[in-house]
Design an enzyme around this catalytic site. Structure first.
Site, PDB file in Angstrom:
ATOM      1  N   PHE A  43       0.862  -1.345  -0.109  1.00  0.00           N
ATOM      2  CA  PHE A  43      -0.007  -0.123  -0.096  1.00  0.00           C
ATOM      3  C   PHE A  43       0.973   1.316   0.034  1.00  0.00           C
ATOM      4  O   PHE A  43       1.881   1.400   0.573  1.00  0.00           O
ATOM      5  CB  PHE A  43      -0.781  -0.190   1.270  1.00  0.00           C
TER       6      PHE A  43
ATOM      7  N   ALA B 171      -0.183  -1.897   5.831  1.00  0.00           N
ATOM      8  CA  ALA B 171       0.701  -2.011   7.007  1.00  0.00           C
ATOM      9  C   ALA B 171      -0.140  -2.816   7.999  1.00  0.00           C
ATOM     10  O   ALA B 171       0.461  -3.332   9.122  1.00  0.00           O
ATOM     11  CB  ALA B 171       0.629  -0.435   7.759  1.00  0.00           C
TER      12      ALA B 171
ATOM     13  N   GLU C 224      -1.064  -5.688   7.843  1.00  0.00           N
ATOM     14  CA  GLU C 224      -0.609  -7.187   7.612  1.00  0.00           C
ATOM     15  C   GLU C 224       0.816  -7.347   8.212  1.00  0.00           C
ATOM     16  O   GLU C 224       1.397  -8.508   8.261  1.00  0.00           O
ATOM     17  CB  GLU C 224      -0.696  -7.575   6.422  1.00  0.00           C
TER      18      GLU C 224
ATOM     19  N   VAL D 226       1.306   4.822   6.000  1.00  0.00           N
ATOM     20  CA  VAL D 226       0.016   5.190   6.155  1.00  0.00           C
ATOM     21  C   VAL D 226      -0.396   6.591   6.193  1.00  0.00           C
ATOM     22  O   VAL D 226       0.326   7.200   6.867  1.00  0.00           O
ATOM     23  CB  VAL D 226      -0.782   4.482   7.501  1.00  0.00           C
ATOM     24  N   ILE D 227      -1.065   7.160   5.078  1.00  0.00           N
ATOM     25  CA  ILE D 227      -1.382   8.383   5.051  1.00  0.00           C
ATOM     26  C   ILE D 227      -2.840   8.830   5.311  1.00  0.00           C
ATOM     27  O   ILE D 227      -3.832   8.331   4.647  1.00  0.00           O
ATOM     28  CB  ILE D 227      -1.015   8.774   3.370  1.00  0.00           C
TER      29      ILE D 227
ATOM     30  N   THR E  30      -7.069   8.111   4.062  1.00  0.00           N
ATOM     31  CA  THR E  30      -7.503   6.853   4.941  1.00  0.00           C
ATOM     32  C   THR E  30      -8.483   7.142   5.903  1.00  0.00           C
ATOM     33  O   THR E  30      -8.191   7.532   7.179  1.00  0.00           O
ATOM     34  CB  THR E  30      -6.216   6.309   5.471  1.00  0.00           C
TER      35      THR E  30
ATOM     36  N   HIS F 251      -9.795   4.946   7.829  1.00  0.00           N
ATOM     37  CA  HIS F 251      -9.513   4.254   9.246  1.00  0.00           C
ATOM     38  C   HIS F 251      -8.072   4.513   9.379  1.00  0.00           C
ATOM     39  O   HIS F 251      -7.462   3.473   9.982  1.00  0.00           O
ATOM     40  CB  HIS F 251     -10.315   2.966   8.986  1.00  0.00           C
TER      41      HIS F 251
ATOM     42  N   PHE G  22      11.279  -0.173  13.407  1.00  0.00           N
ATOM     43  CA  PHE G  22      10.020   0.331  12.784  1.00  0.00           C
ATOM     44  C   PHE G  22      10.297   1.531  11.934  1.00  0.00           C
ATOM     45  O   PHE G  22      10.528   2.499  12.091  1.00  0.00           O
ATOM     46  CB  PHE G  22       9.108   0.777  14.009  1.00  0.00           C
TER      47      PHE G  22
ATOM     48  N   ARG H 168      10.062  11.770   3.605  1.00  0.00           N
ATOM     49  CA  ARG H 168      10.799  11.102   4.351  1.00  0.00           C
ATOM     50  C   ARG H 168      11.365   9.769   3.705  1.00  0.00           C
ATOM     51  O   ARG H 168      11.661   8.754   4.418  1.00  0.00           O
ATOM     52  CB  ARG H 168       9.791  10.777   5.658  1.00  0.00           C
TER      53      ARG H 168
HETATM   54  N1  INI Z   1      -2.629   0.307   4.543  1.00  0.00           N
HETATM   55  C1  INI Z   1      -1.397   1.000   4.374  1.00  0.00           C
HETATM   56  O1  INI Z   1      -0.236   0.603   4.646  1.00  0.00           O
HETATM   57  N2  INI Z   1      -1.498   2.398   4.323  1.00  0.00           N
HETATM   58  C2  INI Z   1      -2.819   3.160   4.145  1.00  0.00           C
HETATM   59  O2  INI Z   1      -2.406   4.511   4.057  1.00  0.00           O
HETATM   60  C3  INI Z   1      -3.871   2.334   4.109  1.00  0.00           C
HETATM   61  N3  INI Z   1      -5.114   3.157   3.720  1.00  0.00           N
HETATM   62  O3  INI Z   1      -5.012   4.041   3.200  1.00  0.00           O
HETATM   63  O4  INI Z   1      -6.082   2.387   4.075  1.00  0.00           O
HETATM   64  C4  INI Z   1      -3.908   0.917   4.158  1.00  0.00           C
HETATM   65  N4  INI Z   1      -4.882   0.274   4.325  1.00  0.00           N
HETATM   66  C5  INI Z   1      -5.041  -1.266   4.165  1.00  0.00           C
HETATM   67  C6  INI Z   1      -4.564  -2.023   5.421  1.00  0.00           C
HETATM   68  O5  INI Z   1      -3.252  -1.715   5.741  1.00  0.00           O
HETATM   69  C7  INI Z   1      -4.829  -3.358   5.488  1.00  0.00           C
HETATM   70  O6  INI Z   1      -4.253  -3.807   4.379  1.00  0.00           O
HETATM   71  C8  INI Z   1      -6.531  -3.521   4.977  1.00  0.00           C
HETATM   72  O7  INI Z   1      -7.100  -3.122   6.100  1.00  0.00           O
HETATM   73  C9  INI Z   1      -6.618  -5.158   5.083  1.00  0.00           C
HETATM   74  O8  INI Z   1      -6.378  -5.812   6.403  1.00  0.00           O
END
Ligand code: INI
Length: 158
Positions: free
Chosen positions: A22, A56, A58, A81-82, A86, A88, A112, A126
């Site tokens: 992602f 992230a 997973e 993760v942005i 997002t 959630h 990390f 970054r």
């Molecule tokens: N996962 C990320 O690594 N970065 C994100 O910005 C993101 N957003 O935007 O939702 C994101 N979502 C997916 C999440 O990590 C899981 O893969 C998903 O919830 C399935 O378990």
């Protein structure tokens, strides 16, 4: 007085990297930084194992497997993760950070390198531009910890 510190020589050591797909634009740069750092500090290319995961959220599952495998002197988590895109955001960050804390149980060093930013621009800053590369920093930290580990009392990876 006893002072224990790790050096930055990683020759002969093996490392695992868990990186999420992602926001690949960012995470591939974190990965490049981490691999570059490991190699520049003496790690052989063949001793770096990279696992890609969807997001992230997973990362912790694979991080724990890597840490428990006995195959690595250290393990690195890389992701991005942005908040902007997002809804959630908090949940994803919480799963990633609490899972990371569980993986960092003292078995092997775990570091990390998961960016949490408001915007893509902040993340790119970054990941190899004006704010450095957090993948490189996470790799440098795991190298130092892996060297420290060998000096700590108790069991170590042979
Ligand atoms: N996962 C990320 O690594 N970065 C994100 O910005 C993101 N957003 O935007 O939702 C994101 N979502 C997916 C999440 O990590 C899981 O893969 C998903 O919830 C399935 O378990």
């Amino acid at each position: 007085m006893n002072i224990i510190e790790g050096n930055l020589n990683a020759q002969g050591k093996s490392f695992g990297i868990v990186v999420s797909r992602f926001n690949t634009l960012v995470t591939q740069e974190l990965l490049k930084g981490a691999v570059d750092c490991l190699v520049r500090h003496g790690v052989n290319d063949k001793d770096i194992t990279i696992a890609w995961v969807p997001g992230a959220g997973e990362i912790p599952q694979v991080l724990k497997r890597f840490a428990a495998s006995g195959k690595f002197h250290g393990v690195i988590a890389l992701g991005c993760v942005i908040r902007g895109g997002t809804p959630h955001f908090e949940q994803v960050v919480s799963v990633a950070t609490s899972g990371f804390a569980e993986a960092a149980d003292g078995t092997v060093p775990v570091t990390f390198g998961v960016l949490t930013t408001e915007t893509l621009e902040q993340a790119l800053e970054r990941a190899g531009s004006k704010m450095g590369n957090k993948g490189w920093e996470a790799a440098l930290a795991v190298i130092e910890l892996a060297a420290l580990w060998e000096k700590l009392p108790g069991d170590k990876l042979s």
